[in-house]
Each structure stands twice: as structure tokens, then as C-alpha cells.
Scaffold this motif. Structure first.
Motif, PDB file in Angstrom:
ATOM      1  N   SER A   7       0.799  -1.225   0.000  1.00 30.56           N
ATOM      2  CA  SER A   7       0.000   0.000   0.000  1.00 30.56           C
ATOM      3  C   SER A   7       0.823   1.262   0.000  1.00 30.56           C
ATOM      4  O   SER A   7       0.305   2.345  -0.253  1.00 30.56           O
ATOM      5  CB  SER A   7      -0.914   0.017   1.231  1.00 30.56           C
TER       6      SER A   7
ATOM      7  N   LEU B 195      -3.061   3.044   2.590  1.00 32.55           N
ATOM      8  CA  LEU B 195      -3.987   1.917   2.555  1.00 32.55           C
ATOM      9  C   LEU B 195      -5.445   2.349   2.603  1.00 32.55           C
ATOM     10  O   LEU B 195      -6.258   1.908   1.777  1.00 32.55           O
ATOM     11  CB  LEU B 195      -3.678   0.963   3.709  1.00 32.55           C
TER      12      LEU B 195
ATOM     13  N   MET C 124      -6.714  -8.416  -0.606  1.00 32.25           N
ATOM     14  CA  MET C 124      -5.493  -7.820  -0.065  1.00 32.25           C
ATOM     15  C   MET C 124      -4.723  -8.841   0.758  1.00 32.25           C
ATOM     16  O   MET C 124      -5.321  -9.685   1.431  1.00 32.25           O
ATOM     17  CB  MET C 124      -5.855  -6.612   0.810  1.00 32.25           C
TER      18      MET C 124
ATOM     19  N   PHE D 298      -1.757  -9.241   3.805  1.00 30.91           N
ATOM     20  CA  PHE D 298      -1.036  -8.525   4.861  1.00 30.91           C
ATOM     21  C   PHE D 298      -0.236  -9.510   5.705  1.00 30.91           C
ATOM     22  O   PHE D 298      -0.656 -10.650   5.927  1.00 30.91           O
ATOM     23  CB  PHE D 298      -2.024  -7.775   5.770  1.00 30.91           C
TER      24      PHE D 298
ATOM     25  N   ASN E  55      -1.350  -3.328   9.552  1.00 32.53           N
ATOM     26  CA  ASN E  55      -2.010  -3.165   8.255  1.00 32.53           C
ATOM     27  C   ASN E  55      -3.332  -3.906   8.194  1.00 32.53           C
ATOM     28  O   ASN E  55      -4.289  -3.439   7.568  1.00 32.53           O
ATOM     29  CB  ASN E  55      -1.085  -3.641   7.130  1.00 32.53           C
TER      30      ASN E  55
ATOM     31  N   ALA F   8      -6.857  -2.051   7.453  1.00 34.92           N
ATOM     32  CA  ALA F   8      -7.709  -2.475   6.347  1.00 34.92           C
ATOM     33  C   ALA F   8      -9.123  -2.777   6.810  1.00 34.92           C
ATOM     34  O   ALA F   8     -10.098  -2.325   6.188  1.00 34.92           O
ATOM     35  CB  ALA F   8      -7.108  -3.704   5.662  1.00 34.92           C
TER      36      ALA F   8
END
Length: 457
Positions: A355, A359, A378, A380, A385, A389
Motif C-alpha cells: 500500500s 492503505l 489484499m 497482509f 495493516n 484495512a
């Protein structure tokens, strides 16, 4: 289905296929219809070719640059009870004007009288069977020379895709998209040694010439007489690559420390959750080595992948992988999302592998741009993060879920094997909320913020 009154229309426009030997290319019926027409429509060169066969009092209309006006001309002639003819090269229903007219006038308004296609003529000159040939038209506006990674809007894009899927191609050219430009496309895509070319110039004229067994590297520097058509015949077996689930070692990666590649197991699950179709448009944000986007490009042969990577060294590695994969439906740019995303087509699927610290902004943008039913996936590896998200998805009212995936691979130890664990990865999958749900979520979020403010006071 042919309408029952198809043949009863009293004044259909006749769309007549012609060749460059003029009246000699027409049968008696077509020639009689042309000579009796009150209105004759065609390109300037074609009108001049048939000048002696058009009635002196007939109206002549040059359609060059005025294609959109042609249905109106025909409709006006029919309203005035005038007979009309459109002259079109070869078969008007093979990348010709007839289908355009049929889509804008009722089907009863036209009658097609086809001729032999120029592609068929070229194959006949070479004795080349063409029932399995893929017909491609590059008779489009001039988009310039082909550059690897060009977007679907490029006039040669369809040809670049067809080259990888077919062994014989018959190509309708244009004054801009010429045989030498097509040869340079082959070279740019690394397929110069995979095809032989043939170019048929000015068919059915005294200047007719057919060039055979041309190597693309030679044709790239030649000039060919217009009009012409191109035949491409594969001389090397077409590769049949693995589309999905390649080993990590199949990709160029950062050395000496391997990294910035979505591991095989995670890649497989992420691609599955993207719910790709053959024609999907895909974004790959934070491409790293490019593995997810490149496998998506192979899974979507009629679609396209746009990828972005901010790190210069990693973008160079991804570019090496693009070259090695031999895909023509993949655009890779170096940059930091969301810069440049406004120029990309709305996606059916988005993968975020990195990102760059933006993000929440990226998630909001992707959810807004996703086509109906599209998926955002996505990956991670950090809790921070993951939390960022899920908070962004919650605020947007998106439907989402999280999968933790941890693979273990066998590795040798002495004469035996042990299992070595890979780092755990969180796969977050989301879909945009319907507009009403999103509005409700925004209202709830605002109310919550207002309540928190009152409590703090």
C-alpha cells in the motif's frame, strides 16, 4: 431470426461488395442495382472506380470520415422513395459497414450483396486454406507504433492478443496500421521468429503483387502499396504455458535476498478469491515481482491487467517477468498508487500486495471504482495493516472476510524431511456495499462520531 417480411421491404438499401477490378467484380444483378440507384454511397476511391457505372443524375456521397452520417443519408433516401446503394470492399459483413448499418437501421432497411473477401483472395493466391485462420481487423484510427504493455484502446491490441492464441491470422490493414508496423509489433512482442508474413498488395488490379515468406525483421523495414492485407503463419509450435500456480522459482526475484513475491500457496488462494473471468479487467497494486498480476493475465486472455510498483528495482524485476511470461495483456508502470489510476479502466478485480502507506485511501478508491460484483483482495503480514484495512472496510460499509493462511513446506534434514513453516499471511477479501447500504454506513459512522463528541464534551 429472419423477419417474415424481410423480402417485402419496397425500398431496401443495397450494400454491395466490390473489388478493385470495378464492374468486372459484380454480377449482373448487383451491377443493374448500382446503375439504377438514385443515391450511391462509398469511399472516394471506390466512387471514382465505379464512376462510369453510376447514373449521371444520381447523388454521390463520400463516406470518408462521415460514417456516422450514413444511416441518416439512407433513411432520407428511403423516406423520399429513392433507391440507394452503399459500395463496400469485399464482403460487407466481414469487418465491414453492413453490420454497422444494420445496428442503426432496422434489418429490413438493408440488403447485403456480398463479394469475395480480400482475405479470401489473398489466401487463394497463396493456396492457403483459411477455414482455421483468425480474422483480425486493424482498420482503426492511428494509435501509433505498438509498445509492449499498451492498453486495450490501442488500434493493434486485438492483433497482439490473437498472435498468442492462433497459428494462422488474416489481417485487414489500414493506411496507418501497415504491414511494416505489424512486423514491428511481432518484433516488439518477441515473436519475430515465430511467424512468416505474406502481404497481398492491390488485389485485382494491374499492379497486384503478393509478397510471400517474408521474415518480420525484413518486412519491418519495407514499404507496401496500399490497399493490402496481411497473412501470418506460425512457423514454431505455439507454447502452451501453465496458467496458474507457478512455483516461486519460476519468477525473477530480488537477489541475494529473495522477497516481494506472493508465495505460491497464498497466490493461488488470492487468485481464486478474485473470481476472475476470461475478460476480467484487473488491477495489481504494489506488484512486487509481478506474480499475481502475471498469472491473472494468463487467466484472463480476453481481459487486461494494469500493475503498478513504486520501487524502481522491483519494477525492473517485474518487467523481466513480464518479458519471460510472454503476455500482451499486461501494463506495468513504475509509480506510487493512487497516482495514474484515474486513467485505468474500472476493474472487475483488484489485488493489493503493498500500500505504500496509503492503505485507507486505496481501499476507498478501489471500492468506488470496482464494477458491480467485483472483488478486492489484499494480503497482509502485519497486524497494523490488517487492522487498518478492516477499519477502512468497516467505515465503507463493505462486505468483507479475513482468512489466515499459513503453509508449511517439507525440507530435507539429513536423510529425512521436516516441515518448515512460512510466515502467516492474512488474506482480506471485500466487495463494495450496495449504494443504500453504503449510505447507511456513512450515516451511522457520522452519528457515532457525533455521539463521541458529545460524550467528550
Amino acid at each position: 431470426m429472419i423477419p417474415p417480411d424481410r423480402l417485402s421491404d419496397p425500398q431496401p438499401c443495397r450494400v454491395i461488395g466490390v473489388l478493385d477490378d470495378g464492374a468486372a467484380s459484380l454480377g449482373a444483378t448487383a451491377l443493374a442495382l448500382l446503375r439504377r440507384a438514385d443515391l450511391v454511397i462509398g469511399g472516394a476511391r471506390t466512387l471514382a472506380l465505379f464512376e462510369d457505372d453510376i447514373a449521371p443524375g444520381a447523388t454521390r456521397r463520400d463516406l470518408t470520415g462521415q460514417l456516422s452520417a450514413v444511416p441518416g443519408w439512407i433513411a432520407a433516401a428511403r423516406e423520399a422513395q429513392q433507391t440507394s446503394v452503399v459500395l463496400a470492399t469485399g464482403d460487407p459483413l466481414c469487418h465491414g459497414i453492413a453490420s454497422y448499418l444494420a445496428s442503426r437501421l432496422c434489418i429490413e432497411a438493408i440488403e447485403v450483396i456480398p463479394n469475395v473477401s480480400t482475405l479470401q483472395l489473398a489466401c487463394a493466391r497463396l493456396g492457403l486454406a483459411w477455414q482455421d485462420a483468425r480474422i483480425v481487423s486493424v482498420h482503426a484510427r492511428d494509435a501509433g507504433e505498438w509498445q509492449q504493455g499498451a492498453a486495450p484502446s490501442h488500434g493493434l491490441y486485438a492483433l497482439a492478443q490473437a498472435l498468442r492464441a492462433h497459428d494462422r491470422l488474416a489481417v485487414l490493414t489500414s493506411p496507418d496500421n501497415t504491414p511494416d508496423r505489424i512486423a514491428r509489433l511481432l518484433l516488439a512482442e518477441g515473436q519475430g521468429g515465430d511467424f512468416q508474413m505474406a502481404v497481398a498488395e492491390r488485389l485485382c488490379t494491374a499492379d497486384e503483387r503478393v509478397w510471400t515468406e517474408l521474415a518480420p525483421e525484413d518486412a519491418a523495414h519495407q514499404t507496401f502499396a496500399d490497399p493490402n492485407v496481411v497473412l501470418l503463419v506460425r512457423t514454431r509450435p505455439r507454447p502452451v504455458p501453465v496458467r496458474f500456480g507457478l512455483a516461486d522459482a519460476a519468477y525473477h526475484q530480488r537477489q541475494p535476498d529473495k522477497g516481494l513475491i506472493t508465495k505460491q500457496e497464498v497466490r493461488a488462494v488470492s487468485l481464486a478469491r478474485l473470481q476472475l473471468r476470461a475478460d476480467s479487467r484487473v488491477w495489481d497494486l504494489g506488484a512486487g515481482s509481478g506474480s499475481v498480476g502475471l498469472e491473472a493475465a494468463r487467466l484472463c486472455p480476453q481481459g487486461h491487467v494494469w500493475a503498478i510498483e513504486k520501487n524502481e528495482a522491483d519494477a525492473a524485476i517485474a518487467r523481466q517477468n513480464v518479458q519471460a511470461f510472454g503476455v500482451s495483456n499486461h501494463t506495468l508502470v513504475q509509480g506510487k498508487a493512487p497516482e495514474g489510476l484515474a486513467e485505468w479502466d474500472d476493474p472487475d478485480a483488484v489485488f493489493i500486495g503493498g500500500s505504500g502507506g496509503e492503505l485507507a485511501e486505496l481501499i476507498a478508491l478501489c471500492l468506488a471504482r470496482l464494477r458491480p460484483g467485483g472483488w478486492l483482495v489484499m494480503n497482509f503480514v502485519t497486524l497494523e495493516n490488517l487492522a487498518a484495512a478492516t477499519q477502512a472496510l468497516q467505515a465503507a460499509g463493505a462486505a468483507w472476510d479475513v482468512l489466515q493462511l499459513q503453509a508449511a513446506r517439507s525440507k530435507p534434514i539429513l536423510h529425512m524431511h521436516r516441515m518448515a513453516a512460512e510466515n502467516p499471511v492474512w488474506i482480506v477479501c471485500a466487495q463494495a456495499a450496495p449504494p443504500q447500504t453504503a449510505s447507511a454506513a456513512s450515516a451511522a459512522s457520522a452519528a457515532s462520531a457525533a455521539s463521541a463528541g458529545e460524550g467528550a464534551a
